[in-house]
Design a protein around this motif. Structure first.
Motif, short mmCIF file in Angstrom:
data_model
loop_
_atom_site.label_atom_id
_atom_site.label_comp_id
_atom_site.label_asym_id
_atom_site.label_seq_id
_atom_site.Cartn_x
_atom_site.Cartn_y
_atom_site.Cartn_z
N LEU A 225 40.21 46.36 4.12
CA LEU A 225 41.21 46.55 2.99
C LEU A 225 42.45 45.81 2.95
CD1 LEU A 225 40.93 50.62 3.35
CD2 LEU A 225 40.07 48.90 1.45
N LYS A 226 42.94 45.24 4.51
CA LYS A 226 44.02 44.48 4.69
C LYS A 226 43.70 43.76 6.07
CE LYS A 226 47.61 47.27 1.98
NZ LYS A 226 48.65 48.13 2.07
N GLY A 227 44.50 42.60 6.07
CA GLY A 227 44.57 42.14 7.42
C GLY A 227 43.18 41.33 8.06
N GLN A 228 43.11 41.21 9.26
CA GLN A 228 42.04 40.34 9.77
C GLN A 228 41.30 41.09 11.05
OE1 GLN A 228 43.48 36.56 10.74
NE2 GLN A 228 43.38 35.78 8.62
N ILE A 229 40.18 41.17 10.95
CA ILE A 229 39.57 41.79 12.44
C ILE A 229 38.40 40.77 12.75
CG2 ILE A 229 40.27 44.03 11.59
CD1 ILE A 229 37.14 44.60 10.74
N THR A 230 37.94 41.18 13.87
CA THR A 230 36.68 40.47 14.38
C THR A 230 35.77 41.70 14.79
OG1 THR A 230 37.19 40.41 16.40
CG2 THR A 230 37.63 38.48 15.26
N VAL A 231 34.36 41.61 14.05
CA VAL A 231 33.25 42.52 14.45
C VAL A 231 32.29 41.88 15.32
CG1 VAL A 231 31.54 44.09 13.53
CG2 VAL A 231 34.03 43.78 12.30
N ASN A 232 32.09 41.96 16.58
CA ASN A 232 31.03 41.38 17.45
C ASN A 232 31.28 40.03 17.20
OD1 ASN A 232 29.96 44.00 18.24
ND2 ASN A 232 28.12 43.58 17.25
N GLY A 233 32.66 39.47 17.18
CA GLY A 233 33.19 38.29 17.27
C GLY A 233 33.30 37.50 15.74
N GLN A 234 32.49 38.04 14.81
CA GLN A 234 32.66 37.70 13.27
C GLN A 234 33.86 38.10 13.02
OE1 GLN A 234 30.54 35.80 11.19
NE2 GLN A 234 32.42 35.97 10.11
N PHE B 1 30.93 43.15 5.71
CA PHE B 1 30.08 42.63 6.76
C PHE B 1 29.16 44.05 7.09
CE2 PHE B 1 29.55 41.60 11.25
CZ PHE B 1 28.83 40.50 11.37
N GLY B 2 28.06 43.73 6.87
CA GLY B 2 26.82 44.51 7.42
C GLY B 2 26.23 44.14 8.53
N VAL B 3 25.74 45.15 9.67
CA VAL B 3 25.57 44.83 10.84
C VAL B 3 24.12 45.91 11.20
CG1 VAL B 3 25.60 44.25 13.48
CG2 VAL B 3 27.53 44.07 11.70
N TRP B 4 23.30 45.67 11.49
CA TRP B 4 22.13 46.58 11.90
C TRP B 4 21.28 46.31 12.91
CZ3 TRP B 4 21.81 43.19 7.92
CH2 TRP B 4 20.79 42.30 7.59
N GLU B 5 20.20 47.11 13.32
CA GLU B 5 19.56 46.99 14.74
C GLU B 5 20.59 46.79 15.96
OE1 GLU B 5 16.47 43.94 14.45
OE2 GLU B 5 15.75 44.83 12.52
N ILE B 6 21.35 47.77 16.05
CA ILE B 6 22.51 47.76 17.04
C ILE B 6 22.62 49.44 17.44
CG2 ILE B 6 23.82 45.57 16.34
CD1 ILE B 6 25.70 47.91 14.63
N ASP B 7 23.44 49.56 18.72
CA ASP B 7 23.66 50.89 18.82
C ASP B 7 25.34 50.99 18.98
OD1 ASP B 7 21.12 51.72 19.67
OD2 ASP B 7 21.41 50.53 21.52
N SER B 8 26.04 49.66 18.85
CA SER B 8 27.62 50.02 19.03
C SER B 8 28.19 48.62 18.44
CB SER B 8 28.12 50.17 20.49
OG SER B 8 27.63 49.18 21.07
N LEU B 9 29.34 48.75 18.10
CA LEU B 9 30.25 47.57 17.65
C LEU B 9 31.42 47.37 18.18
CD1 LEU B 9 29.83 48.11 13.68
CD2 LEU B 9 28.88 46.36 15.05
N ASP B 10 31.94 46.21 18.46
CA ASP B 10 33.15 45.92 19.10
C ASP B 10 33.98 45.36 18.07
OD1 ASP B 10 32.58 46.79 21.75
OD2 ASP B 10 31.44 44.66 22.17
N ILE B 11 35.31 46.02 17.73
CA ILE B 11 35.92 45.59 16.68
C ILE B 11 37.25 45.29 17.34
CG2 ILE B 11 37.02 46.28 14.41
CD1 ILE B 11 34.55 48.24 14.07
#
Length: 238
Positions: free
Chosen positions: A194-203, A211-221
């Motif tokens: 919605l606002k700002g910048q994040i990384t999700v698993n480095g992206q 950003f969609g991610v699947w075939e995972i158990d967890s995410l690092d944000i």
């Protein structure tokens, strides 16, 4: 190995009807992209701006879970179940369309636009009795945690729907990081900034990126700068 799909903000579909400007992450109405029909059970993610005094006339839905999250302003809601309500920023509305409903939504503030997210999910039960719910989001101002706003459990935090999905809002301070653990094997996560910048698993993701991610158990944000985002965990097969 994790599978991903990146939808940059400037690649979304855009519909400008004068009274309505809609940015569409997935194919909707006049916007069609065969590579963007859905993300698992997530069928629609529209980022809508409704001009003051205007709105959606009465129209039908069936067999869809419909979630509205106001971001600014408010909308007047009426439906064929007899519900008349105002939804505004800080609240969430859900309708299980089931066997069929009609509803309308208007921005009654003639001077200011209303901005909201319109989200559709395929249900895990068809032809249910239509239902409506609307709540004020609790803990909505808390920072640096995942704030659950939707689940499949009637007794859990937030609204509930007929689907094994979990939605969380989050407001992260610069450099704050947290791991998100998925609730159910076979689910994926679609994150909308919605606002700002994040990384999700480095992206790296910026405002209004998806950003969609699947075939995972967890995410690092991690927040690169102060950020607000919506995290939607949904079944990839349903």
């Amino acid at each position: 190995m994790a599978q991903t799909v990146l939808h940059k903000a400037n690649t979304r579909g855009v519909a400008d009807h004068g009274w309505l400007k809609s940015y569409q992450s997935f194919s909707f109405a006049g916007y069609y992209n065969p590579d963007r029909v859905n993300f698992g059970a997530l069928r629609v993610l529209n980022d809508d701006i409704v001009t003051g005094g205007m709105g959606f006339g009465e129209h039908p839905h069936d067999n869809m879970e419909i979630i509205s999250i106001p971001l600014e302003g408010e909308l007047q809601h009426k439906d064929s179940m007899g519900n008349t309500a105002t939804i505004k920023a800080g609240e969430i509305q859900v309708m299980s369309a089931g066997t069929g409903i009609f509803h309308s939504e208007y921005n009654s503030d003639k001077n200011n636009p209303a901005k909201f997210l319109q989200i559709w999910l395929f249900p895990n039960q068809r032809n249910v009795t239509p239902r409506y719910d609307q709540i004020l989001l609790e803990n909505q101002t808390k920072r640096n945690e995942f704030i659950q706003i939707l689940s499949p459990d009637k007794d859990d935090e937030g609204v509930w729907i007929y689907q094994n999905a979990w939605f969380n809002l989050a407001y992260f301070d610069t450099n704050y990081s947290q791991t998100y653990q998925l609730h159910q094997q076979g689910n994926g996560v679609y994150i909308f900034v919605l606002k700002g910048q994040i990384t999700v698993n480095g992206q790296l993701l910026e405002t209004r990126d998806g950003f969609g991610v699947w075939e995972i158990d967890s995410l690092d944000i991690k927040a690169v700068v102060d950020a607000e985002f919506l995290l939607m965990e949904v079944p990839m097969e349903f």
